[in-house]
Design a protein around this motif. Structure first.
Motif, PDB file in Angstrom:
ATOM      1  N   ARG A 191      -1.145  -1.503   3.850  1.00 61.09           N
ATOM      2  CA  ARG A 191      -0.283  -2.665   4.027  1.00 61.09           C
ATOM      3  C   ARG A 191       0.550  -2.523   5.285  1.00 61.09           C
ATOM      4  O   ARG A 191       0.840  -1.417   5.734  1.00 61.09           O
ATOM      5  CB  ARG A 191       0.616  -2.842   2.819  1.00 61.09           C
ATOM      6  CG  ARG A 191      -0.201  -3.069   1.564  1.00 61.09           C
ATOM      7  CD  ARG A 191       0.651  -3.430   0.389  1.00 61.09           C
ATOM      8  NE  ARG A 191      -0.131  -3.559  -0.811  1.00 61.09           N
ATOM      9  CZ  ARG A 191      -0.733  -4.661  -1.216  1.00 61.09           C
ATOM     10  NH1 ARG A 191      -0.657  -5.746  -0.504  1.00 61.09           N
ATOM     11  NH2 ARG A 191      -1.429  -4.687  -2.339  1.00 61.09           N
ATOM     12  N   ILE A 224      -1.378  -7.141   3.194  1.00 60.23           N
ATOM     13  CA  ILE A 224      -2.587  -6.324   3.282  1.00 60.23           C
ATOM     14  C   ILE A 224      -3.130  -6.374   4.703  1.00 60.23           C
ATOM     15  O   ILE A 224      -3.167  -7.445   5.325  1.00 60.23           O
ATOM     16  CB  ILE A 224      -3.643  -6.825   2.275  1.00 60.23           C
ATOM     17  CG1 ILE A 224      -3.144  -6.598   0.846  1.00 60.23           C
ATOM     18  CG2 ILE A 224      -4.979  -6.154   2.488  1.00 60.23           C
ATOM     19  CD1 ILE A 224      -4.016  -7.216  -0.228  1.00 60.23           C
ATOM     20  N   ALA A 284      -7.642 -11.048  -1.061  1.00 64.42           N
ATOM     21  CA  ALA A 284      -7.096  -9.973  -0.221  1.00 64.42           C
ATOM     22  C   ALA A 284      -7.448 -10.191   1.246  1.00 64.42           C
ATOM     23  O   ALA A 284      -6.663  -9.868   2.140  1.00 64.42           O
ATOM     24  CB  ALA A 284      -7.619  -8.618  -0.689  1.00 64.42           C
ATOM     25  N   ASP A 342      -5.898  -1.051  -6.137  1.00 70.46           N
ATOM     26  CA  ASP A 342      -5.314  -1.598  -4.915  1.00 70.46           C
ATOM     27  C   ASP A 342      -4.989  -0.442  -3.988  1.00 70.46           C
ATOM     28  O   ASP A 342      -3.901   0.133  -4.027  1.00 70.46           O
ATOM     29  CB  ASP A 342      -4.060  -2.401  -5.236  1.00 70.46           C
ATOM     30  CG  ASP A 342      -3.483  -3.088  -4.009  1.00 70.46           C
ATOM     31  OD1 ASP A 342      -4.129  -3.045  -2.937  1.00 70.46           O
ATOM     32  OD2 ASP A 342      -2.391  -3.654  -4.113  1.00 70.46           O
ATOM     33  N   ALA A 364      -9.209  -5.161   4.367  1.00 70.40           N
ATOM     34  CA  ALA A 364      -9.657  -6.058   3.303  1.00 70.40           C
ATOM     35  C   ALA A 364     -11.055  -6.590   3.612  1.00 70.40           C
ATOM     36  O   ALA A 364     -11.901  -6.685   2.718  1.00 70.40           O
ATOM     37  CB  ALA A 364      -8.681  -7.217   3.139  1.00 70.40           C
TER      38      ALA A 364
END
Length: 176
Positions: free
Chosen positions: A114, A120, A155, A110, A125
């Motif tokens: 963010r 996210i 995501a 990950d 993404a």
């Protein structure tokens, strides 16, 4: 050194004492999702029991309208129980597959940026999503690629496609 603290003043661990547990709140924080699932399941089961009881009461009434409503009420707990069991099985299978993939070292890291609120960044993404879509297209019979694709869809915020990819991963995992 504090007698309640297993660490020395310099921060090193006292070899004679076990480390202090982080407490119940740490456990709660690590299991928030499971606690939520249990709470919702308990509430839904309570609702299904109450609905089933109301259906029984209406079915015992001599009036035809009450009997018809009671029959309709009887359908709700049956459909609700079926949906609950299906969702719990879906989540359990995904969790088991995720642990298997993690043990193999196949879970993606990950590394997505963010926002300040912890969400996210959608553009990042979307950019990473293409990699996982190509991986699933290149290996359509590999449940691992579909699982990672499902994570990428999630995501990117596309929950419907994420669930579809995860269902495909489950089907491939069960067929192997």
């Amino acid at each position: 050194m504090d007698s309640a603290d297993p660490q020395n003043r310099d921060g090193s661990q006292d070899p004679q004492r076990p480390p202090r547990s982080r407490g119940a709140w740490a456990w709660v924080g690590a299991n928030k999702t499971k606690i939520g699932v249990v709470a919702i399941t308990v509430l839904l089961v309570f609702y299904l029991i109450v609905t089933f009881d109301r259906a029984r009461i209406l079915l015992l009434d001599p009036g035809p309208v009450a009997k018809a409503i009671g029959a309709g009420y009887l359908v709700l707990p049956i459909v609700g129980a079926w949906a609950l069991l299906r969702e719990l099985a879906f989540g359990t299978r995904l969790e088991r597959m995720g642990r298997e993939l993690e043990a193999e070292g196949g879970l993606p890291e990950d590394t997505l940026p963010r926002t300040a609120g912890g969400r996210i960044v959608r553009s990042a993404a979307d950019a990473e999503f293409a990699q996982y879509r190509h991986e699933a297209e290149a290996a359509p019979e590999d449940w691992r690629s579909w699982y990672r694709l499902g994570l990428a869809y999630d995501a990117a915020g596309d929950r419907k496609q994420a669930r579809a990819a995860m269902r495909q991963a489950i089907a491939l995992h069960r067929a192997r």
